[in-house]
Design an enzyme around this catalytic site. Structure first.
Site, PDB file in Angstrom:
ATOM      1  CE  LYS A  16     -35.757  84.316 -44.879  1.00 53.07           C
ATOM      2  NZ  LYS A  16     -34.608  83.755 -45.603  1.00 53.07           N
ATOM      3  N   GLY A  40     -35.596  88.948 -50.164  1.00 51.90           N
ATOM      4  CA  GLY A  40     -36.313  88.599 -51.397  1.00 51.90           C
ATOM      5  C   GLY A  40     -36.968  87.268 -51.145  1.00 51.90           C
ATOM      6  CD  GLN A 223     -32.285  90.098 -43.922  1.00 54.59           C
ATOM      7  OE1 GLN A 223     -32.698  90.515 -42.861  1.00 54.59           O
ATOM      8  NE2 GLN A 223     -32.792  90.502 -45.057  1.00 54.59           N
TER       9      GLN A 223
HETATM   10  P1  GDP Z   1     -36.328  83.181 -48.915  1.00 55.52           P
HETATM   11  O1  GDP Z   1     -35.562  84.446 -49.021  1.00 55.52           O
HETATM   12  O2  GDP Z   1     -35.941  82.372 -47.726  1.00 55.52           O
HETATM   13  O3  GDP Z   1     -37.814  83.375 -49.001  1.00 55.52           O
HETATM   14  O4  GDP Z   1     -35.905  82.299 -50.188  1.00 55.52           O
HETATM   15  P2  GDP Z   1     -35.752  82.824 -51.712  1.00 55.52           P
HETATM   16  O5  GDP Z   1     -37.098  83.034 -52.265  1.00 55.52           O
HETATM   17  O6  GDP Z   1     -34.768  83.926 -51.774  1.00 55.52           O
HETATM   18  O7  GDP Z   1     -35.028  81.576 -52.365  1.00 55.52           O
HETATM   19  C1  GDP Z   1     -35.581  80.298 -52.327  1.00 55.52           C
HETATM   20  C2  GDP Z   1     -35.737  79.804 -53.778  1.00 55.52           C
HETATM   21  O8  GDP Z   1     -35.978  78.415 -53.768  1.00 55.52           O
HETATM   22  C3  GDP Z   1     -36.933  80.416 -54.477  1.00 55.52           C
HETATM   23  O9  GDP Z   1     -36.639  80.507 -55.836  1.00 55.52           O
HETATM   24  C4  GDP Z   1     -38.033  79.395 -54.227  1.00 55.52           C
HETATM   25  O10 GDP Z   1     -39.050  79.418 -55.225  1.00 55.52           O
HETATM   26  C5  GDP Z   1     -37.261  78.108 -54.304  1.00 55.52           C
HETATM   27  N1  GDP Z   1     -37.763  76.994 -53.482  1.00 55.52           N
HETATM   28  C6  GDP Z   1     -38.308  77.028 -52.239  1.00 55.52           C
HETATM   29  N2  GDP Z   1     -38.516  75.776 -51.784  1.00 55.52           N
HETATM   30  C7  GDP Z   1     -38.090  74.936 -52.750  1.00 55.52           C
HETATM   31  C8  GDP Z   1     -37.992  73.515 -52.863  1.00 55.52           C
HETATM   32  O11 GDP Z   1     -38.344  72.753 -51.967  1.00 55.52           O
HETATM   33  N3  GDP Z   1     -37.476  73.012 -54.028  1.00 55.52           N
HETATM   34  C9  GDP Z   1     -37.055  73.818 -55.049  1.00 55.52           C
HETATM   35  N4  GDP Z   1     -36.565  73.238 -56.135  1.00 55.52           N
HETATM   36  N5  GDP Z   1     -37.133  75.162 -54.973  1.00 55.52           N
HETATM   37  C10 GDP Z   1     -37.610  75.700 -53.833  1.00 55.52           C
HETATM   38  P1  IMO Z   2     -33.691  86.819 -47.460  1.00 57.58           P
HETATM   39  O1  IMO Z   2     -34.709  87.368 -46.487  1.00 57.58           O
HETATM   40  C1  IMO Z   2     -29.492  86.286 -48.483  1.00 57.58           C
HETATM   41  C2  IMO Z   2     -26.718  89.435 -47.229  1.00 57.58           C
HETATM   42  C3  IMO Z   2     -26.059  90.233 -48.332  1.00 57.58           C
HETATM   43  C4  IMO Z   2     -24.728  90.556 -47.681  1.00 57.58           C
HETATM   44  C5  IMO Z   2     -25.120  90.812 -46.235  1.00 57.58           C
HETATM   45  C6  IMO Z   2     -25.320  92.275 -45.875  1.00 57.58           C
HETATM   46  O2  IMO Z   2     -34.130  86.824 -48.857  1.00 57.58           O
HETATM   47  O3  IMO Z   2     -33.164  85.504 -46.984  1.00 57.58           O
HETATM   48  P2  IMO Z   2     -27.273  94.020 -46.416  1.00 57.58           P
HETATM   49  O4  IMO Z   2     -27.786  94.522 -47.712  1.00 57.58           O
HETATM   50  O5  IMO Z   2     -28.291  93.381 -45.548  1.00 57.58           O
HETATM   51  O6  IMO Z   2     -26.475  95.051 -45.667  1.00 57.58           O
HETATM   52  O7  IMO Z   2     -26.192  92.885 -46.831  1.00 57.58           O
HETATM   53  O8  IMO Z   2     -26.344  90.097 -46.036  1.00 57.58           O
HETATM   54  N1  IMO Z   2     -28.192  89.396 -47.271  1.00 57.58           N
HETATM   55  C7  IMO Z   2     -28.904  88.338 -47.674  1.00 57.58           C
HETATM   56  N2  IMO Z   2     -28.500  87.158 -48.183  1.00 57.58           N
HETATM   57  N3  IMO Z   2     -30.793  86.517 -48.272  1.00 57.58           N
HETATM   58  C8  IMO Z   2     -31.208  87.676 -47.733  1.00 57.58           C
HETATM   59  O9  IMO Z   2     -32.500  87.906 -47.393  1.00 57.58           O
HETATM   60  C9  IMO Z   2     -30.258  88.667 -47.446  1.00 57.58           C
HETATM   61  N4  IMO Z   2     -30.316  89.925 -46.946  1.00 57.58           N
HETATM   62  C10 IMO Z   2     -29.056  90.346 -46.835  1.00 57.58           C
HETATM   63  O10 IMO Z   2     -25.904  89.454 -49.495  1.00 57.58           O
HETATM   64  O11 IMO Z   2     -23.899  89.423 -47.709  1.00 57.58           O
HETATM   65 MG    MG Z   3     -34.330  85.457 -50.379  1.00 57.03          MG
END
Ligand code: GDP
Ligand code: IMO
Ligand code: MG
Length: 429
Positions: A16, A40, A223
């Site tokens: 996202k 995150g 999430q």
């Molecule tokens: P979010 O919580 O939905 O914003 O996703 P996160 O940042 O937690 O996890 C997504 C991970 O995948 C991060 O490390 C990004 O840098 C990485 N990422 C996002 N899009 C791509 C993609 O198309 N390819 C690869 N290899 N990594 C990606």
């Molecule tokens: P983003 O926005 C992945 C998961 C936790 C746990 C459950 C409940 O980065 O996609 P909480 O701390 O919210 O009470 O935990 O939800 N969880 C996530 N898993 N990405 C997230 O956020 C999450 N936020 C919470 O791992 O299973």
């Molecule tokens: Mg995340």
């Protein structure tokens, strides 16, 4: 650009942050509407990584107003730390960010309760991020939460005393865990007064006025649909509604302000924390499938908030179809296609087999979902390198066939294709 809600449609971490960052130049405002520092969101620009937990993912752009809505739970220490990191990198956060006066605050006693509950559950724990999310939303619903506006209202001291008394009673008598000191809470309130009050605003009013003036808005979810407190794999969920509908209540707007819903989805599936995951292949507690390991390693699947290894598995179209329905998703942003490079074959789960019956939708009971076996369609993989591709001409025929099948079974068109973590690694369709 139209007003779009961007939401995760699996178990979070779909990419996202990256997608919101890259769409930000098309809009005037980016607004977060739920969740808190459990999120995150990773942004990569020219190889440089920024991880955001509370600050909206549009913050790196000039001329974009970033808003945090009333549906969000804000931990003052976390957001201030994030703001300081951004300020040190030369981003004028204070000019770009406004926080709703109606936001609920996460205070030290919320984290203490989150930790004590998880410890007491032992093996049955949810695997929360430990950020105090559940207890903060509980206080909100129980009408004893502390909102940002309370910092300038009478009666705050008494409310805090009452909340600490209540939490310490639970910690001491029920969980046999250390109590929270008033001084810890006061330090956080002090920080919030100094750093967050200057950013406090009526976010709903800002949105309505800017919308009337013709500005466009990108709503950033946290999430994912399967972590939604109503529609996810309850009780293995977070404590907020994470579906697109939450953007309305979480910001104080009506459906007439929204044009599109972008569902962000990985080309496979990951989950962090406990709970059912029918297509799971690989985890750190014994599942060791080679394809799952490929996804975990090539995808660098570690939590952006907690650093925990993510569980990995094949794309689950039953999950995504459910998420498309409950979110009113009008288009898909498929991320991490590049991670599938080099797999001989790729599987898509199109239905479940459960107690001898074929299921095409998600059962409400987590235990029943846990007992479901995926029904797979197998597609040929590819050896070409799609990492960093920026045009469909660089995408092999087998990957195009996979995307077409995803569109058919998930009943939504792919409008964005992400091929790497960087802002530039994108194909707009
Ligand atoms: P979010 O919580 O939905 O914003 O996703 P996160 O940042 O937690 O996890 C997504 C991970 O995948 C991060 O490390 C990004 O840098 C990485 N990422 C996002 N899009 C791509 C993609 O198309 N390819 C690869 N290899 N990594 C990606
Ligand atoms: P983003 O926005 C992945 C998961 C936790 C746990 C459950 C409940 O980065 O996609 P909480 O701390 O919210 O009470 O935990 O939800 N969880 C996530 N898993 N990405 C997230 O956020 C999450 N936020 C919470 O791992 O299973
Ligand atoms: Mg995340």
């Amino acid at each position: 650009m139209s007003n779009t809600i961007a939401v995760g449609i699996q178990w979070g971490d779909e990419g996202k942050g990256k997608i919101v960052d890259l769409l930000t130049p098309d809009v005037d405002i980016v607004a977060r509407f739920q969740g808190g520092p459990n999120a995150g969101h990773t942004l990569v620009i020219g190889g440089e990584k920024t991880v955001l937990h509370l600050v909206p993912s549009g913050i790196l752009h000039d001329n974009t107003l970033c808003l945090i809505g009333n549906g969000t739970v804000v931990a003052p220490e976390t957001i201030v730390e994030e703001m300081d990191t951004l300020l040190a990198a030369g981003i004028p956060v204070d000019e770009r960010l406004r926080i709703s006066d109606r936001c609920q605050l996460i205070l030290p006693y919320h984290r203490a309760l989150d930790a004590a509950r998880e410890a007491a559950k032992g093996k049955a724990k949810i695997g929360t991020t430990g950020r105090g999310i559940g207890p903060a939303y509980e206080d909100k619903t129980a009408r004893r939460g502390i909102r940002l506006i309370d910092l300038v209202c009478d009666g705050l001291d008494a409310k805090i005393d009452e909340n600490i008394d209540w939490t310490n009673f639970l910690l001491r008598e029920y969980f046999h865990a250390p109590e929270v000191q008033r001084s810890e809470v006061d330090a956080v309130l002090e920080l919030a007064r100094a750093r967050l009050l200057p950013l406090m605003d009526d976010v709903t009013l800002i949105l309505h006025e800017r919308h009337k003036a013709g500005d466009s808005i990108l709503f950033e979810g946290a999430q994912g649909a399967m972590l939604d407190v109503d529609h996810g794999t309850y009780p293995f969920v977070t404590s907020s509604n994470t579906v697109a509908g939450a953007a309305l209540a979480g910001l104080g707007i009506g459906p007439n302000m929204v044009d599109d819903v972008l569902g962000i989805v990985k080309a496979y599936t990951t989950r962090v924390g406990a709970g059912p995951f029918p297509t799971e292949l690989y985890n750190d507690s014994g599942m060791d499938d080679a394809s799952g390991k490929h996804l975990a390693e090539k995808g660098h699947e570690f939590g952006a908030t907690t650093g925990r290894p993510r569980r990995t598995g094949w794309f689950d179209a039953v999950v995504v179809r459910h998420a498309v329905r409950i979110g009113g998703v009008t288009g898909l942003a498929v991320t991490k296609l590049d991670v599938l490079d080099g797999l001989a074959e790729i599987k898509l789960c199109v239905a479940y087999e459960c107690n001898g019956k074929r299921l095409e939708s998600i059962p409400a009971d987590a235990a029943m979902l846990d007992g479901c076996t995926p029904v797979y369609e197998t597609l040929p993989g590819w050896n070409d390198n799609t990492f960093g591709a920026t045009s469909m001409a660089q995408i092999p025929a087998n990957a195009k066939a996979l995307l077409k099948r995803i569109e058919e079974i998930c009943e939504s068109p792919v409008t964005l294709l992400s091929t790497g973590p960087d802002r530039e690694h994108i194909i707009r369709l």
